[in-house]
Design an enzyme around this catalytic site. Structure first.
Site, mmCIF file in Angstrom:
data_model
loop_
_atom_site.group_PDB
_atom_site.id
_atom_site.type_symbol
_atom_site.label_atom_id
_atom_site.label_comp_id
_atom_site.label_asym_id
_atom_site.label_seq_id
_atom_site.Cartn_x
_atom_site.Cartn_y
_atom_site.Cartn_z
ATOM 1 N N GLY A 152 45.692 -9.073 25.592
ATOM 2 C CA GLY A 152 44.775 -10.169 25.918
ATOM 3 C C GLY A 152 44.615 -10.213 27.437
ATOM 4 N N ASP A 183 36.867 -9.398 28.412
ATOM 5 C CA ASP A 183 37.824 -8.562 29.146
ATOM 6 C C ASP A 183 37.304 -8.180 30.526
ATOM 7 O OD1 ASP A 183 38.313 -8.047 26.055
ATOM 8 O OD2 ASP A 183 40.179 -7.857 27.166
ATOM 9 N N ASN A 210 34.089 -7.040 25.545
ATOM 10 C CA ASN A 210 35.062 -7.788 24.754
ATOM 11 C C ASN A 210 35.463 -6.901 23.578
ATOM 12 O OD1 ASN A 210 36.551 -10.293 24.370
ATOM 13 N ND2 ASN A 210 35.310 -10.595 22.537
ATOM 14 N N LYS A 211 36.373 -7.383 22.770
ATOM 15 C CA LYS A 211 36.907 -6.596 21.656
ATOM 16 C C LYS A 211 35.798 -5.982 20.804
ATOM 17 C CE LYS A 211 40.372 -5.882 21.052
ATOM 18 N NZ LYS A 211 40.954 -4.659 21.608
#
Ligand code: MRU
Length: 352
Positions: free
Chosen positions: A52, A231, A241-242
């Site tokens: 994270g 991120d 992002n993911k």
């Protein structure tokens, strides 16, 4: 954040030892691990024991401080330079890692003590930024809302509170009746394992949905808003992002659902003019080919879930173009994902 009634931070440092919640064991086992050297902290980042964006940033800052404390006096500078390179090689996408290492390295050039104090500042700032993101974000959440989120952008992903989930927690504490759809988030299942666990700890009503169910739920009018973490955010608002975030954003646009990104200013990277400059991590194919879970006897086991002998491609992040993003919730306020607003945000103390 409380776990079984006790307050925890996701990662913290006492003396030169880093303590952290071992996220690979969650939600099946809650265990605190220790990293006594900077290389042990690097290992924790690489293996996603700590993951994270904000949490990675905090432990990377602590690792830099550990390296300064470990450095022999007669080769202090060479040692910390080498350590910086090693820490920065652990994971490539989250900007927070580089932000923290740069700050703590600058302090380490003065002394090991200054590095330790700066690492602590970075972690404390991460927690206070997350809290403020929650305050701004919760204003967007109204009573009765159904919210979808992807991956884990909760307190495990930061030092405390989280980003997307910080807003959810605060809205819940304000007494708003909300419901969260947590995307499972294959292959590492951060949604199914971590977000769901966090929401349960916090008493927020939720359910886990398969990654491919989001668009369908949106089409049925079951989602009022989507909030995700980030991120790295480029100078024009394009957001990494993911993996899987991009297709949710496209679906949200199609069905007229607000799509918010929540992230502190330490996640922005003005050196990336747009999303094409963001390095995207590719992880080991085993994360796709195998899945982990507990047996009826409570043993954590890994099993093959794909056709034996097939390979897998495993990009860990994707980039959502700014045009799909309704707004970015930061610790300084909520902005539109536009170059001018981002520049103003990063150079100002407060916007709103
Ligand atoms: O690979 P991870 O688990 O470190 O990925 C980071 C994330 O948790 C998400 O992409 C998240 O939404 C951004 S960090 C709050």
């Amino acid at each position: 954040m409380k776990v079984n009634g006790t307050d925890y931070r996701t990662v913290w440092m006492e003396g030169t030892t880093v303590f952290f919640i071992e996220q690979n064991l969650l939600p099946f086992e809650f265990r605190i691990h220790e990293a006594r050297t900077y290389l042990e902290s690097c290992h924790a980042i690489r293996t996603m024991m700590v993951r994270g964006a904000g949490a990675i940033g905090a432990i990377a800052g602590f690792a830099m401080a550990q390296a300064a404390a470990e450095a022999p006096l007669n080769s202090y500078r060479d040692f910390i330079v080498k350590a910086k390179v090693e820490i920065e090689s652990t994971r490539p996408t989250a900007r927070n890692l580089f932000h923290a290492v740069e700050k703590v390295y600058a302090a380490a050039e003065i002394s090991a003590g200054a590095a330790s104090a700066e690492a602590q500042n970075v972690a404390d700032r991460d927690a206070s930024d997350s809290r403020k993101i929650g305050e701004y974000g919760s204003e967007l959440i109204h009573d009765g809302m159904n919210i979808e989120t992807h991956c884990n952008a909760g307190w495990l992903a930061f030092v405390d509170f989280g980003t997307a989930l910080s807003a959810v927690y605060l809205a819940h504490q304000q007494g708003k009746k909300i419901f969260v759809y947590a995307d499972e988030t294959r292959p590492r299942s951060q949604g199914a394992r971590l977000t769901a666990w966090e929401l349960k700890q916090a008493g927020v009503s939720h359910t886990i949905i398969p990654d491919n169910a989001g668009a369908w739920l949106m089409s049925l009018g079951k989602i009022d808003m989507m909030i995700v973490g980030a991120d790295r955010i480029a100078a024009n608002g394009d957001t990494a992002n993911k993996i899987g975030t991009l297709e949710k954003a496209i679906a949200a646009r199609e069905y007229g659902i607000p799509f918010y990104v929540a992230a502190p200013t330490s996640t922005f990277d003005l050196k990336c003019p747009d999303g094409s400059g963001i390095p995207i991590e590719e992880r080991n194919e085993d994360e796709v080919l195998y899945q982990e879970g507990v047996t009826a006897e409570g043993r954590l086991e890994r099993i093959l879930v794909c056709s034996p002998g097939s390979s897998a491609f495993n990009p860990a992040f994707d980039v959502t173009p700014a045009k799909y993003i309704t707004g970015i919730i930061t610790e300084k306020g909520i902005i539109k994902p536009r170059r001018t607003e981002i520049q103003q945000l990063l150079s100002s103390e407060l916007v709103k």
